[in-house]
Design an enzyme around this catalytic site. Structure first.
Site, PDB file in Angstrom:
ATOM      1  N   ASP A   1       0.815  -1.214   0.000  1.00  0.00           N
ATOM      2  CA  ASP A   1       0.000   0.000   0.000  1.00  0.00           C
ATOM      3  C   ASP A   1       0.847   1.262   0.000  1.00  0.00           C
ATOM      4  O   ASP A   1       2.060   1.220   0.222  1.00  0.00           O
ATOM      5  CB  ASP A   1      -0.964  -0.010   1.203  1.00  0.00           C
ATOM      6  CG  ASP A   1      -0.310  -0.495   2.487  1.00  0.00           C
ATOM      7  OD1 ASP A   1       0.921  -0.415   2.594  1.00  0.00           O
ATOM      8  OD2 ASP A   1      -1.035  -0.962   3.378  1.00  0.00           O
TER       9      ASP A   1
ATOM     10  N   ASN B   1      -7.394  -2.419  14.328  1.00  0.00           N
ATOM     11  CA  ASN B   1      -8.794  -2.745  14.001  1.00  0.00           C
ATOM     12  C   ASN B   1      -8.895  -4.012  13.141  1.00  0.00           C
ATOM     13  O   ASN B   1      -9.943  -4.293  12.575  1.00  0.00           O
ATOM     14  CB  ASN B   1      -9.462  -1.558  13.296  1.00  0.00           C
ATOM     15  CG  ASN B   1      -8.774  -1.207  11.977  1.00  0.00           C
ATOM     16  OD1 ASN B   1      -7.864  -1.905  11.544  1.00  0.00           O
ATOM     17  ND2 ASN B   1      -9.222  -0.138  11.338  1.00  0.00           N
TER      18      ASN B   1
ATOM     19  N   HIS C   1      -7.198  -4.630  10.346  1.00  0.00           N
ATOM     20  CA  HIS C   1      -6.981  -4.471   8.900  1.00  0.00           C
ATOM     21  C   HIS C   1      -5.715  -5.181   8.434  1.00  0.00           C
ATOM     22  O   HIS C   1      -4.793  -5.411   9.213  1.00  0.00           O
ATOM     23  CB  HIS C   1      -7.003  -2.990   8.477  1.00  0.00           C
ATOM     24  CG  HIS C   1      -5.809  -2.174   8.855  1.00  0.00           C
ATOM     25  ND1 HIS C   1      -5.882  -0.820   9.091  1.00  0.00           N
ATOM     26  CD2 HIS C   1      -4.483  -2.486   9.003  1.00  0.00           C
ATOM     27  CE1 HIS C   1      -4.674  -0.344   9.352  1.00  0.00           C
ATOM     28  NE2 HIS C   1      -3.817  -1.344   9.320  1.00  0.00           N
TER      29      HIS C   1
ATOM     30  N   GLU D   1      -9.668  -1.855   5.397  1.00  0.00           N
ATOM     31  CA  GLU D   1     -10.275  -1.551   6.676  1.00  0.00           C
ATOM     32  C   GLU D   1     -11.500  -2.448   6.908  1.00  0.00           C
ATOM     33  O   GLU D   1     -11.999  -3.077   5.964  1.00  0.00           O
ATOM     34  CB  GLU D   1     -10.693  -0.072   6.697  1.00  0.00           C
ATOM     35  CG  GLU D   1      -9.533   0.912   6.480  1.00  0.00           C
ATOM     36  CD  GLU D   1      -8.645   1.088   7.719  1.00  0.00           C
ATOM     37  OE1 GLU D   1      -8.460   0.126   8.492  1.00  0.00           O
ATOM     38  OE2 GLU D   1      -8.119   2.204   7.901  1.00  0.00           O
TER      39      GLU D   1
HETATM   40  C1  F6R Z   1       1.422  -1.280   6.052  1.00  0.00           C
HETATM   41  C2  F6R Z   1       0.210  -2.096   6.199  1.00  0.00           C
HETATM   42  C3  F6R Z   1      -0.588  -2.060   7.454  1.00  0.00           C
HETATM   43  C4  F6R Z   1       0.270  -2.291   8.709  1.00  0.00           C
HETATM   44  C5  F6R Z   1      -0.589  -2.254   9.968  1.00  0.00           C
HETATM   45  C6  F6R Z   1       0.237  -2.383  11.212  1.00  0.00           C
HETATM   46  O1  F6R Z   1       2.002  -1.496   4.793  1.00  0.00           O
HETATM   47  O2  F6R Z   1      -0.146  -2.760   5.281  1.00  0.00           O
HETATM   48  O3  F6R Z   1      -1.597  -3.047   7.392  1.00  0.00           O
HETATM   49  O4  F6R Z   1       0.936  -3.508   8.603  1.00  0.00           O
HETATM   50  O5  F6R Z   1      -1.289  -1.035  10.018  1.00  0.00           O
HETATM   51  O6  F6R Z   1       1.051  -1.266  11.357  1.00  0.00           O
HETATM   52  P1  F6R Z   1       2.151  -1.179  12.491  1.00  0.00           P
HETATM   53  O7  F6R Z   1       3.187  -2.190  12.157  1.00  0.00           O
HETATM   54  O8  F6R Z   1       2.694   0.232  12.396  1.00  0.00           O
HETATM   55  O9  F6R Z   1       1.478  -1.474  13.784  1.00  0.00           O
END
Ligand code: F6R
Length: 251
Positions: free
Chosen positions: A75, A144, A146, A151
């Protein structure tokens, strides 16, 4: 490490983050050892900072090269300039790509500056297909539930698309957007859930207590689009690598 099957996936429980990161890096190294032109799916965020630090510090002594590897990031914020210090382009350059021998032409990240995002998402899907699909996809998990920026409520059929970030995700990621920098985008381009599920093998990394509620919902609740990570139980070749803190009292 102890492990347990939950639905179609394997949960590997490590004592702490360090053990988990070493094991995840070894998985990447063995993938590249067995197929040097592997197509690897990459994630960003705080979870992957120690992972990329370990990979970049150790790949040469492990006899690994990224010269023939191809990567696709999950992403990117939208809109954002690639060279913005808060973009995932900048994150990947700073934390991994500038430190390994990967070829720039083999690196793919959704273009947050695309004038026509609808075209960009189709081209991204096309590029993954032309590369032969993703051999090994790394994932983190949002508080959450995701995966990527899919989301809660995102269709399991979704392919790469533009999405609006939820308040929970904006709050979790805001520390990465210092006041002095650009305003935080409220949208992102993300691989869809069906895109992620098309990968041959999936590995989700989660450590620390802030992930325990999301992990509990993903592993114990129903498989539902309200908890995107729960769909990984249906994949068959998905592994959750977690530490004791993230697992909490679950098992
Ligand atoms: C980032 C991504 C997100 C993160 C998730 C956890 O490329 O795809 O799904 O992996 O938001 O983020 P952190 O590691 O910062 O807790």
């Amino acid at each position: 490490m102890r492990s347990k099957r939950v639905g179609g996936l394997t949960v590997e429980v490590y004592r702490d983050m360090r053990e988990l990161i070493n094991a995840a890096a070894e998985l990447l190294f063995s993938q590249l050892r067995s197929k040097k032109e592997s197509v690897i799916g990459l994630a960003t965020g705080s979870t992957f900072l120690p992972f990329y630090a370990y990979v970049s510090a150790n790949y040469r002594k492990e006899g690994i090269s990224f010269r023939d590897a191809v990567t696709f990031n999950l992403d990117e914020y939208y809109p954002i300039a690639n060279e913005d210090s808060n973009s995932y382009h900048s994150y990947m350059t700073a934390n991994l790509f500038s430190k390994i021998d990967i070829q720039a032409a083999n690196v793919h990240i959704p273009d947050g500056s695309a004038v026509n995002p609808d075209l960009e998402v189709m081209e991204y899907e096309g590029a993954i297909l032309r590369a032969g699909g993703i051999d090994l996809q790394f994932l983190g998990i949002g508080r959450n539930g995701h995966i990527g920026f899919n989301e809660p409520g995102t269709s399991f059929e979704s392919r790469t698309h533009v999405t609006s970030l939820t308040d929970s995700t904006l709050a979790a990621n805001r520390p990465f957007f210092p006041d002095s920098g650009s305003p935080m985008p409220v949208k992102a381009i993300t691989m869809g859930i069906a895109t992620i599920l098309s990968a041959h093998r999936l590995v989700l990394l989660a450590f620390g207590k802030t992930k325990s509620d999301a992990l509990y919902a993903a592993l114990n609740g129903p498989v539902t689009k309200e908890v995107p990570a729960s769909v990984l139980r249906k994949h068959g070749k998905a592994t959750f690598m977690v530490d004791e803190d993230a697992l909490g009292e679950m098992f």
